[in-house]
Structures are given as C-alpha cells and as structure tokens.
Design a protein around this motif. Structure first.
Motif, PDB file in Angstrom:
ATOM      1  N   ASP A 229      73.351  41.087  54.913  1.00  0.00           N
ATOM      2  CA  ASP A 229      74.550  40.771  54.136  1.00  0.00           C
ATOM      3  C   ASP A 229      74.265  39.800  52.987  1.00  0.00           C
ATOM      4  O   ASP A 229      74.934  39.845  51.949  1.00  0.00           O
ATOM      5  N   LEU A 230      73.271  38.927  53.171  1.00  0.00           N
ATOM      6  CA  LEU A 230      72.908  37.975  52.115  1.00  0.00           C
ATOM      7  C   LEU A 230      71.571  38.357  51.468  1.00  0.00           C
ATOM      8  O   LEU A 230      71.101  37.652  50.578  1.00  0.00           O
ATOM      9  N   GLU A 231      70.991  39.445  51.964  1.00  0.00           N
ATOM     10  CA  GLU A 231      69.714  39.957  51.441  1.00  0.00           C
ATOM     11  C   GLU A 231      68.618  38.889  51.503  1.00  0.00           C
ATOM     12  O   GLU A 231      67.877  38.671  50.543  1.00  0.00           O
ATOM     13  N   LEU A 232      68.521  38.247  52.656  1.00  0.00           N
ATOM     14  CA  LEU A 232      67.520  37.212  52.847  1.00  0.00           C
ATOM     15  C   LEU A 232      66.250  37.813  53.447  1.00  0.00           C
ATOM     16  O   LEU A 232      66.304  38.723  54.263  1.00  0.00           O
ATOM     17  N   GLU A 233      65.113  37.263  53.024  1.00  0.00           N
ATOM     18  CA  GLU A 233      63.826  37.763  53.484  1.00  0.00           C
ATOM     19  C   GLU A 233      62.922  36.606  53.891  1.00  0.00           C
ATOM     20  O   GLU A 233      63.090  35.469  53.441  1.00  0.00           O
ATOM     21  N   LEU A 234      61.950  36.909  54.730  1.00  0.00           N
ATOM     22  CA  LEU A 234      60.963  35.936  55.151  1.00  0.00           C
ATOM     23  C   LEU A 234      60.246  35.352  53.936  1.00  0.00           C
ATOM     24  O   LEU A 234      59.836  36.080  53.025  1.00  0.00           O
ATOM     25  N   GLY A 235      60.116  34.034  53.920  1.00  0.00           N
ATOM     26  CA  GLY A 235      59.422  33.363  52.831  1.00  0.00           C
ATOM     27  C   GLY A 235      60.301  32.991  51.653  1.00  0.00           C
ATOM     28  O   GLY A 235      59.872  32.248  50.763  1.00  0.00           O
ATOM     29  N   MET A 236      61.542  33.472  51.627  1.00  0.00           N
ATOM     30  CA  MET A 236      62.438  33.204  50.505  1.00  0.00           C
ATOM     31  C   MET A 236      62.769  31.706  50.436  1.00  0.00           C
ATOM     32  O   MET A 236      63.023  31.081  51.456  1.00  0.00           O
ATOM     33  N   PRO A 237      62.787  31.111  49.238  1.00  0.00           N
ATOM     34  CA  PRO A 237      63.120  29.681  49.126  1.00  0.00           C
ATOM     35  C   PRO A 237      64.607  29.424  49.319  1.00  0.00           C
ATOM     36  O   PRO A 237      65.444  30.307  49.086  1.00  0.00           O
TER      37      PRO A 237
END
Length: 242
Positions: A229-237
C-alpha cells in the motif's frame, strides 16, 4: 540452545543441511529458527536486525549467523563472546551493532577448519560445527583479535532504512524506537506517517509507525500491507521530522 539467523530461506536444502550438521555435532541441543530470511546479501541491514533480537535470549545461547556474500574469500570467520552469549559467523560487519551494544565483548578469528570445506557453504561446513561445539562448551581453535579489527566506525548507531519486511508487509527500520519521539513524523517513500501505539490507533487502510515488540521503529498499515500500500521495499531510506 542454538539460534539460527541466516538469509538461506526455508525453501530448498540449505537451512535443512545446516540443521543436520548441528544435530550431528550437538544432538539434543535445541535449535531455534529466528530468521531464515534476513536481508539477503546485506550484512549491514542484517546487523541492525540481529542486534534488536539478541537480548530476548539468555546467557549461554549460541547464535549461528550467516549472511555471507563474501563466502570463500579472505574474509575471516569469527567466534565472539558478547555479554555471555556466543556468536559465530563471518567478519563482514554482521556483528557490528551487537559489538557496540555489548558491555563485555571479545572476538577471535576461527583457525579450525574441517576436513571438508565447500568454497560456497561455510554455513554448513565451518560455522555450524563451531556453533554446535560451542553449545557443548568447546571453544574452537582461534586467534584473539582486537575490536578495532572488526569495527565499522562509519556505520551509524541507528540506521534510517528499512531492514526487514515481515509476512504481514510491515516494514521494520534500523531505528530504535527509544531514539524517536512519539511526536515525530516519519516519511517513507513520500508518505507522511504519524505515531500509533497500536494498530487500532490508525483508521483501516491508514499507514502509521509504532514501536514494535523488539524495540524498533516499524511501519504498518492497519488491515493492509505497508510494502504494497505504501510501496515500501527493503533498504529504502526513511526520514524523521520533529
């Protein structure tokens, strides 16, 4: 007990092969699967995740930790004693946050080598036997090292990045919740997120951040998935605004 922290995954043979090696060397010693999906190939993200969980385990616990993209190279295998717990794994920064947060810390390079040592599977052939024998009170042949030899002084005490995405799509960060005031706004992928104590503090479908049960700042969506839903990914700041 022996605690597994790896990026091997549960699909395929790798975790099973490591556990078979532990059973051969230390039959009857309990083996706990903590993470089989630590951030793959990324010792730095994994270091902040590991440090958040070690204090849940008593003194005497042996941690077998393998996130090791440099397997087979000149990187050293380490045997560590930190606040009564033992850690076995590669010298690539994986234990940096454990080191910083320990009161009592000693490190040695493992000199022992098995008769059979695959160039690409030290988790099974080297680290697992050392961890198993450590659980039985047998220290490996090793050479003491200084803390400075393994330190990563350029790494921050808290990492403002996503270090893990769980099965619910919640995104853990490398920030300790105690360092972030509840009044702070967290910004991730352009989304502004306010603090909530529980999931019910946010409306259904709304994103928020909270202090998770292991003391890290975590991002979630009530009855949704933060990764989707927030398009978050591993490593994202992530950013913290007062």
């Amino acid at each position: 007990m022996i605690v597994l922290f790896t990026d091997f995954g549960l699909a395929g043979p790798y975790t099973g092969q490591v556990k078979a090696a532990l059973a051969r060397e230390a039959p009857g010693v309990p083996v706990i699967d903590l993470f089989a999906d630590a951030p793959a190939f990324d010792p730095q993200l994994s270091a902040y995740l590991l440090a958040a969980y070690v204090h849940e385990f008593p003194a005497g616990t042996v941690f077998l930790c393998v996130v090791d993209p440099g397997v087979g190279t000149e990187r050293r295998p380490l045997w560590i004693q930190a606040d009564g717990r033992t850690f076995v794994g590669p010298d690539n920064g994986l234990f940096e946050l454990v080191r910083r947060r320990a009161v009592d810390f000693k490190v040695a390079g493992i000199d022992w080598r098995p008769a059979r040592l695959s160039a690409t599977f030290h988790g099974r052939d080297l680290f697992a036997p050392v961890a198993a024998r450590s659980a039985l009170g047998r220290a490996p042949l090793s050479t003491p090292m200084t803390v400075e030899e393994i330190a990563r002084p350029d790494w921050p005490d808290d990492l403002a990045r996503i270090v893990y995405v769980d099965a619910y799509g919640n995104a853990m960060t490398g920030l300790r919740a105690g360092t972030v005031p509840e009044s702070a706004l967290l910004i991730a992928n352009g989304y502004e997120l306010r603090h909530g104590r529980t999931f019910a503090d946010a409306a259904e479908g709304e994103g928020f951040w909270y202090a998770n049960s292991s003391g890290l700042v975590e991002i979630a969506v009530n009855k949704g998935r933060a990764d989707r839903d927030l398009e978050l990914e591993l490593g994202m700041p992530v950013e913290v605004e007062a």
